[in-house]
Write an enzyme that holds these catalytic residues in place. Structure first.
Site, PDB file in Angstrom:
ATOM      1  N   ASP A  50       2.045   2.881   3.876  1.00 20.56           N
ATOM      2  CA  ASP A  50       1.295   2.688   2.634  1.00 20.56           C
ATOM      3  C   ASP A  50       1.821   1.492   1.843  1.00 20.56           C
ATOM      4  OD1 ASP A  50       0.106   5.080   3.441  1.00 20.56           O
ATOM      5  OD2 ASP A  50       1.363   6.292   2.115  1.00 20.56           O
ATOM      6  N   GLU A 216      -9.720   7.595   1.693  1.00 17.34           N
ATOM      7  CA  GLU A 216      -8.572   7.511   0.789  1.00 17.34           C
ATOM      8  C   GLU A 216      -8.067   6.070   0.743  1.00 17.34           C
ATOM      9  OE1 GLU A 216      -5.942  10.320   2.650  1.00 17.34           O
ATOM     10  OE2 GLU A 216      -5.134   8.846   4.050  1.00 17.34           O
TER      11      GLU A 216
END
Length: 743
Positions: A50, A216
């Site tokens: 991420d 997401e």
């Protein structure tokens, strides 16, 4: 810290330099381009999920990642909370500590939480780092320095945020009017809300802007009047079974509606097109959760994680929450991001890089971070690593630049700016902030005649905070923008057609009145944009012996059944198959499969499918069948929308089932392609040498959306097959199965 060897940082392209009479000689030619090979975090950390990134006001790049066991290969069995790395060239990285130490967690954190998915922004002389808690809620930490130390600012969004998918994967965005926005959401909804003037809380309504299976990781940038929302869908972090795909949609407002290249609204209950990067199946799996960074030439780069197919899994580790975890390795990758026909795509559609690539441009042809003042005049003072003056004036570089060029500098002050193409006071280009009028002012002066263009700065602009002014000259086109964090979220922009007579010259810093500070000032050759996508796979001759038009009253020669015919009929040129209350997943292998042998060599198998499923988990489509526990399938499936009040999604689902190498357990992983209307076309390209299948789908049989690839460790060549299963009540109608030699 684990420092790694440094190599010389060189330019990725050369700048044409020429010196007319009366100006200093140009800088010497830059050396040949450097290269990089993914993952760029190799030899520094084991994993860096991420990722987000920013160029600090010290002129170095900083990356931040999700809590993970970054030094497991060194014998550490635990995790680091929001680890940080630093680089001078975006290629060679050094570990720079953690945002929070394991022994110094904020007291308000729930005991069982793990912080995830940091995002970094800069404004008002402060770095703002947001992060999500795995148990819900979004926190904020701030620091005057990109490497910290960080001050805990508490929770800025509660777990009950008003978004049905909770509070994961947040990212901030600064709009052109200076307003701050927060995007967040995961599994299966992305939301947005405006933030307060200081970016420490939500204000106003929470708006849903996207719905999709496992959608997401939203991240927004503003380009050419459009707001581009990057996001990921599919399975994010399941080793070699991770189907993460990075996609994009755009809108004319930060609150949407966001639409894909084919016009699908992200709120539509179907899978989405707009693929930015997808896995190649056998080198990089699950590329996703991206950020963007721009090098000194103006070239954009996608910053993302992906999973190495050959070594995807960690052994059991002790999480930051004290639990024993099984995690996936997700190192840091970067790749060139091209904007083609108004849409971003990695490497013109070639996917994640697997070999050495030209590196980002991270050294100027002329410029300085002002660790010293070498290369510039002495009219201004050198203070704390930047140039500073208390009076109006200009300081210039010793060397000149010319041609297509990008010039940028960090400026602070009510009348601070940069100059370039400077030959004399009567021949120059100047871009500066004007604190009194709150405007970006660009003056182009040729032979004493000045043309001025301006753009309003947001009312909340603090000119006593650092801002980046970046100017790009391509031919006679000049564009100038100003931003707080250099993440291309411009708060003001100006475009000018340059008059004749603008040539090469020096760059420099300028103050029109009073105190001014300038840092990280330099010029690099402007990047060369890529205008065309790489070609999609093509089909060759139809292989009649492996095809069936279903023109008879039963499947043609060559087909056979696994677990018997469940009531399939053939009439009117189509095979109709009611969905079975049966499954082909993990330990439940009760569904029937209609199979036939496949040809040798690379081939493409295609079908036209009409599917009327309306309730969860009904599906029909094609399969490359090895065994009940080793296959790759491409289907139209109906999947529940998580927290959707009973709503279902029509999905183009691309799934593989195989044995996980690290546990010897059968595992299944999903990937999602383009939209799934009732009538659609499906294709799989299979390459036996690598045992890799790539998916494509179409809504008209002419225009195809090619997606990612799966690799299955088939022991023998898989057979071509059809399935219609999982829940009764729907019918899959197959017009044909056609097999082609790969083009």
């Amino acid at each position: 810290m684990r420092p790694i060897p440094r190599t010389a940082v060189v330019l990725a392209s050369l700048l044409s330099l020429a010196a007319p009479a009366g100006v200093p000689a140009p800088a010497s030619a830059a050396p040949d381009a450097a290269t990089y090979t993914n993952p760029v975090s190799a030899d520094t950390v084991d994993t860096f999920p991420d990722p987000t990134m920013i160029r600090g006001k010290d002129g170095r790049w900083y990356a931040y990642g999700t809590t993970n066991p970054i030094f497991n290969s060194d014998g550490e069995t635990g995790e680091h909370i929001l680890p940080t790395m630093v680089s001078d060239d975006l290629v060679h990285w050094t570990y720079a500590g953690d945002v929070f130490a394991l022994h110094a967690k904020p007291s308000w954190w729930p005991a069982a939480t793990r912080p995830w998915a940091p995002d970094i922004r800069y404004y008002d002389n402060t770095y703002h780092l947001t992060y999500a808690l795995s148990v819900g809620g979004i926190g904020l930490a701030t620091s005057p320095n990109p490497a910290g130390p960080w001050t805990d600012r508490g929770q800025i969004v509660p777990a009950a945020s008003g978004c049905p998918s909770g509070t994961i994967d947040q990212a901030m965005f600064t709009d052109t009017d200076g307003s701050y926005w927060l995007y967040w959401g995961s599994y299966d909804t992305i939301c947005v809300s405006r933030m307060t003037h200081d970016g420490t809380a939500l204000t106003g309504p929470v708006t849903q802007i996207g719905r999709g299976r496992r959608m997401e990781g939203g991240y927004v940038v503003h380009r050419d009047g459009w707001y581009y929302l990057f996001y990921s869908d599919g399975g994010c972090c399941d080793g070699a079974f991770s189907g993460y795909v990075t996609k994009v949609a755009r809108a004319s407002s930060p609150t949407g509606p966001f639409r894909t290249p084919s016009g699908v609204d992200l709120m539509d209950l179907t899978s989405k097109d707009g693929i930015v990067v997808a896995g190649d199946g056998n080198r990089w799996v699950g590329p996703g959760h991206n950020a963007l960074v721009t090098d000194l030439s103006g070239q954009d780069w996608l910053v993302y994680h992906a999973i190495p197919y050959a070594d995807p899994d960690f052994p059991p580790v002790t999480g930051a929450n004290g639990a024993t975890l099984r995690l996936t390795k997700r190192p840091l990758l970067i790749d060139r991001l091209d904007w083609i026909d108004g849409w971003p795509v990695v490497r013109a559609g070639a996917g994640p890089s697997t070999t050495a690539q030209p590196a980002p441009v991270t050294t100027w042809a002329v410029g300085s971070r002002f660790d010293t003042a070498d290369g510039f005049g002495t009219q201004w003072d050198l203070v704390d690593g930047h140039l500073q003056t208390d009076a109006a004036g200009t300081v210039l570089s010793d060397d000149t630049v010319a041609g297509n060029v990008r010039v940028e500098g960090d400026v602070r002050g009510a009348a601070a700016g940069i100059v370039f193409a400077y030959r004399s006071p009567d021949n120059r280009i100047e871009a500066r902030l004007d604190g009194a009028t709150k405007r970006l002012i660009v003056d182009v002066t040729v032979a004493g005649a000045t043309t001025t263009a301006t753009a309003a700065l947001p009312d909340n602009t603090n000119v006593d905070s650092w801002h980046t002014i970046a100017a790009e000259r391509r031919g006679r086109n000049l564009s100038v923008e100003v931003s707080a964090d250099r993440l291309r979220d411009a708060s003001a922009a100006v475009a000018i057609t340059l008059p004749a007579g603008i040539g090469n010259g020096r760059i420099g810093a300028v103050s029109r009145s009073g105190a001014a500070q300038v840092d990280n000032l330099g010029a690099a050759p402007l990047y060369a944009p890529v205008r065309h996508r790489v070609a999609d796979p093509s089909v060759g001759a139809k292989l009649a012996a492996y095809s069936d038009e279903f023109t008879g009253s039963a499947p043609g020669a060559g087909w056979s059944w696994i677990r018997g015919n469940p009531g399939v009929t053939v009439s009117g040129g189509a095979l109709s198959w009611p969905t079975q209350n049966a499954e082909l997943a993990l330990g439940d292998n009760s569904a029937s499969v209609l199979v036939r042998d496949a040809p040798s060599g690379d081939y493409v198998v295609e079908t036209k499918l009409d599917f009327d499923g309306t309730r969860g988990n009904q599906q029909a489509g094609m399969i490359l069948y090895g065994t009940d526990d080793r296959f790759i399938k491409l289907v139209h499936s109906v999947l529940p929308l998580n927290n959707g009040g009973g709503a279902v999604l029509q999905q183009t689902e691309f799934t593989k089932e195989d044995t996980r190498a690290s546990t010897s357990q059968v595992t299944s992983g999903p990937m999602f392609g383009g939209p799934a209307p009732r009538t659609m076309w499906l294709r799989m390209l299979y390459q036996p040498e690598t045992r890799t299948a790539r998916m494509a789908s179409s809504r008209d049989g002419v225009t195809w959306e090619w997606g990612g690839s799966w690799t299955a460790e088939f022991a023998a060549p898989p057979r071509i097959g059809l399935i219609s299963m999982n829940a009764s009540g729907a019918t899959g109608r197959f017009d044909y199965v056609r097999t082609y030699a790969a083009g």
